[in-house]
Design a protein around this motif. Structure first.
Motif, mmCIF file in Angstrom:
data_model
loop_
_atom_site.group_PDB
_atom_site.id
_atom_site.type_symbol
_atom_site.label_atom_id
_atom_site.label_comp_id
_atom_site.label_asym_id
_atom_site.label_seq_id
_atom_site.Cartn_x
_atom_site.Cartn_y
_atom_site.Cartn_z
ATOM 1 N N GLU A 91 -6.338 -0.515 -13.787
ATOM 2 C CA GLU A 91 -5.823 -0.268 -12.193
ATOM 3 C C GLU A 91 -5.231 -1.393 -11.714
ATOM 4 O O GLU A 91 -4.309 -1.457 -11.000
ATOM 5 C CB GLU A 91 -6.873 0.233 -11.684
ATOM 6 C CG GLU A 91 -7.377 1.480 -12.017
ATOM 7 C CD GLU A 91 -8.454 1.999 -10.951
ATOM 8 O OE1 GLU A 91 -8.692 1.447 -9.876
ATOM 9 O OE2 GLU A 91 -9.246 3.362 -11.432
ATOM 10 N N ALA A 92 -5.771 -2.728 -12.293
ATOM 11 C CA ALA A 92 -5.066 -3.845 -11.592
ATOM 12 C C ALA A 92 -3.890 -4.189 -12.058
ATOM 13 O O ALA A 92 -2.846 -4.439 -11.448
ATOM 14 C CB ALA A 92 -6.041 -5.112 -12.116
ATOM 15 N N ALA A 93 -3.483 -3.760 -13.299
ATOM 16 C CA ALA A 93 -2.213 -3.846 -13.849
ATOM 17 C C ALA A 93 -1.185 -3.136 -13.031
ATOM 18 O O ALA A 93 -0.185 -3.488 -12.629
ATOM 19 C CB ALA A 93 -1.949 -3.514 -15.275
ATOM 20 N N LEU A 94 -1.606 -1.839 -12.852
ATOM 21 C CA LEU A 94 -0.887 -0.882 -12.084
ATOM 22 C C LEU A 94 -0.601 -1.380 -10.544
ATOM 23 O O LEU A 94 0.668 -1.414 -9.994
ATOM 24 C CB LEU A 94 -1.488 0.511 -12.149
ATOM 25 C CG LEU A 94 -1.436 1.075 -13.430
ATOM 26 C CD1 LEU A 94 -2.247 2.701 -13.215
ATOM 27 C CD2 LEU A 94 0.181 1.741 -13.638
ATOM 28 N N LEU A 95 -1.804 -1.759 -10.009
ATOM 29 C CA LEU A 95 -1.514 -2.224 -8.466
ATOM 30 C C LEU A 95 -0.729 -3.581 -8.522
ATOM 31 O O LEU A 95 -0.015 -3.517 -7.621
ATOM 32 C CB LEU A 95 -2.877 -2.440 -7.983
ATOM 33 C CG LEU A 95 -3.684 -1.312 -7.717
ATOM 34 C CD1 LEU A 95 -5.094 -1.638 -7.422
ATOM 35 C CD2 LEU A 95 -3.238 -0.344 -6.563
ATOM 36 N N THR A 96 -0.720 -4.536 -9.422
ATOM 37 C CA THR A 96 0.091 -5.618 -9.271
ATOM 38 C C THR A 96 1.429 -5.309 -9.373
ATOM 39 O O THR A 96 2.209 -5.997 -8.851
ATOM 40 C CB THR A 96 -0.644 -6.709 -10.368
ATOM 41 O OG1 THR A 96 -1.976 -6.949 -9.882
ATOM 42 C CG2 THR A 96 0.338 -8.232 -10.411
ATOM 43 N N ALA A 97 1.812 -4.492 -10.580
ATOM 44 C CA ALA A 97 3.258 -3.869 -10.663
ATOM 45 C C ALA A 97 3.647 -3.452 -9.586
ATOM 46 O O ALA A 97 5.110 -3.453 -9.530
ATOM 47 C CB ALA A 97 3.289 -3.177 -11.881
ATOM 48 N N ALA A 98 2.848 -2.760 -8.600
ATOM 49 C CA ALA A 98 3.393 -1.957 -7.468
ATOM 50 C C ALA A 98 4.107 -2.734 -6.364
ATOM 51 O O ALA A 98 4.728 -2.375 -5.411
ATOM 52 C CB ALA A 98 2.364 -1.049 -6.848
ATOM 53 N N THR A 99 4.034 -4.126 -6.168
ATOM 54 C CA THR A 99 4.384 -4.974 -5.239
ATOM 55 C C THR A 99 4.517 -6.340 -5.699
ATOM 56 O O THR A 99 3.855 -6.764 -6.498
ATOM 57 C CB THR A 99 3.597 -4.761 -3.868
ATOM 58 O OG1 THR A 99 4.240 -5.614 -3.057
ATOM 59 C CG2 THR A 99 2.077 -5.322 -4.261
ATOM 60 N N ASP A 100 5.471 -6.967 -5.106
ATOM 61 C CA ASP A 100 5.730 -8.613 -5.394
ATOM 62 C C ASP A 100 5.206 -9.374 -4.176
ATOM 63 O O ASP A 100 5.203 -10.296 -4.090
ATOM 64 C CB ASP A 100 7.268 -8.743 -5.457
ATOM 65 C CG ASP A 100 7.749 -8.139 -6.555
ATOM 66 O OD1 ASP A 100 7.214 -8.104 -7.681
ATOM 67 O OD2 ASP A 100 9.016 -8.003 -6.704
ATOM 68 N N ASP A 101 4.754 -8.633 -3.038
ATOM 69 C CA ASP A 101 4.203 -9.035 -1.901
ATOM 70 C C ASP A 101 2.639 -9.270 -2.161
ATOM 71 O O ASP A 101 2.005 -8.257 -2.030
ATOM 72 C CB ASP A 101 4.467 -8.321 -0.778
ATOM 73 C CG ASP A 101 4.136 -8.926 0.556
ATOM 74 O OD1 ASP A 101 3.336 -9.788 0.549
ATOM 75 O OD2 ASP A 101 4.646 -8.180 1.535
ATOM 76 N N PRO A 102 2.189 -10.608 -2.154
ATOM 77 C CA PRO A 102 0.895 -10.722 -2.161
ATOM 78 C C PRO A 102 -0.003 -10.030 -1.108
ATOM 79 O O PRO A 102 -1.211 -9.656 -1.119
ATOM 80 C CB PRO A 102 0.521 -12.469 -2.026
ATOM 81 C CG PRO A 102 1.920 -12.880 -2.711
ATOM 82 C CD PRO A 102 2.908 -11.748 -2.105
ATOM 83 N N THR A 103 0.319 -10.021 0.153
ATOM 84 C CA THR A 103 -0.196 -9.418 1.356
ATOM 85 C C THR A 103 -0.234 -8.062 1.150
ATOM 86 O O THR A 103 -1.212 -7.422 1.584
ATOM 87 C CB THR A 103 0.503 -9.894 2.624
ATOM 88 O OG1 THR A 103 0.655 -11.302 2.729
ATOM 89 C CG2 THR A 103 -0.391 -9.255 3.866
ATOM 90 N N HIS A 104 0.811 -7.273 0.647
ATOM 91 C CA HIS A 104 0.837 -5.878 0.409
ATOM 92 C C HIS A 104 -0.017 -5.528 -0.818
ATOM 93 O O HIS A 104 -1.225 -4.794 -0.734
ATOM 94 C CB HIS A 104 2.281 -5.511 -0.061
ATOM 95 C CG HIS A 104 2.341 -4.011 -0.096
ATOM 96 N ND1 HIS A 104 3.100 -3.380 -0.989
ATOM 97 C CD2 HIS A 104 1.521 -2.898 0.351
ATOM 98 C CE1 HIS A 104 3.123 -2.108 -1.088
ATOM 99 N NE2 HIS A 104 2.307 -1.835 0.007
ATOM 100 N N LEU A 105 -0.149 -6.567 -1.713
ATOM 101 C CA LEU A 105 -1.200 -6.365 -2.784
ATOM 102 C C LEU A 105 -2.473 -6.419 -2.383
ATOM 103 O O LEU A 105 -3.297 -5.581 -2.755
ATOM 104 C CB LEU A 105 -0.688 -7.335 -3.940
ATOM 105 C CG LEU A 105 -1.818 -7.296 -5.296
ATOM 106 C CD1 LEU A 105 -1.597 -6.006 -6.057
ATOM 107 C CD2 LEU A 105 -1.647 -8.389 -6.119
#
Length: 255
Positions: A24-38
């Motif tokens: 799940e972490a890999a999918l969420l991290t891949a979903a955005t380049d914005d740390p705040t959005h992540l």
């Protein structure tokens, strides 16, 4: 950046009780380049929102299906139903998907057995109907309404394949479902009445008036409901068979 963030995300998800924290972490991290959005995405997941709602999509039959917040998430076990339906879908078929949710079943069948002649999808939840309309754009038609009610009358007697993955959880069993389903999916998509088969009874009662001669109805139930589901289909004038999936937890009833 993702390589640095992912371990922190894994720790947060694991602390929240996510069994598949690394994936799940890999999918969420891949979903955005914005740390705040992540951080927002991770917080939503850590507080119990389904991963598919957080990401905005679910993988189903090899497709990425859009999933809006609050809409029923298509289950991987239901892929068995679609694969069974694909083997009995004639060329250029007319297909109806009742209780369609995201429209995943009809969309997957279109890719596995298509091109279809006509695809109509129906859901009583307006949010699901809106989500399905977006997923089926250019492929089929999504309707908001109760089972057969919003379908064009011209479909009577012309449906080759009727997909009906209707709710089949007994009302008393809703409290035992995972919290993310109870809290984030509409009860109307889960509650099948006292024995879990009330909606199937309604589907079966009218199925013959919509199916073409030789057409098929495909539905899903738990393994222990299989005899009762088959009896319901038989009483409605259909000829049922029960086909178990590999884990034997759910069955596909074909009529």
């Amino acid at each position: 950046m993702p390589d640095l963030i992912t371990p922190l995300v894994v720790d947060r998800l694991r602390a929240a009780g996510c069994v598949f924290a690394e994936e799940e972490a890999a999918l969420l991290t891949a979903a955005t380049d914005d740390p705040t959005h992540l951080d927002t995405l991770v917080e939503r997941r850590a507080t119990g929102e389904p991963l598919e709602h957080v990401l905005g999509w679910a993988e189903f039959c090899g497709l990425r299906i859009g999933v809006d917040p609050g809409v029923f998430v298509p289950r991987h076990r239901t892929e068995h139903l679609v694969h069974r339906a694909a083997t009995r879908t004639p060329p250029h078929a007319t297909v109806v998907d009742l209780a369609c949710g995201t429209g995943a079943l009809g969309l997957a069948l279109h890719h596995l057995a298509g091109p279809l002649h006509t695809l109509h999808a129906v859901d009583i939840d307006p949010n699901a109907a809106t989500c399905a309309a977006r997923n089926l754009a250019g492929i089929g038609h999504a309707h908001h309404g109760d089972l057969y009610t919003p379908l064009p009358p011209a479909l009577h007697g012309r449906v080759d394949v009727l997909l009906a993955n209707v709710p089949y959880v007994p009302t008393a069993g809703l409290a035992l479902m995972p919290r993310e389903a109870r809290d984030h999916e509409p009860p109307v998509a889960l509650d099948g009445g006292p024995d879990g088969l009330d909606v199937l009874r309604r589907v079966a009662a009218s199925a013959r008036t919509w199916l073409t001669p030789g057409g098929h109805l495909f539905t899903e139930a738990s393994a222990h409901q299989a005899p009762a589901a088959a009896a319901i289909l038989s009483a409605a004038g259909l000829t049922p068979t029960v086909e178990r999936d590999e884990d034997a937890i759910t069955v596909v009833a074909v009529a």
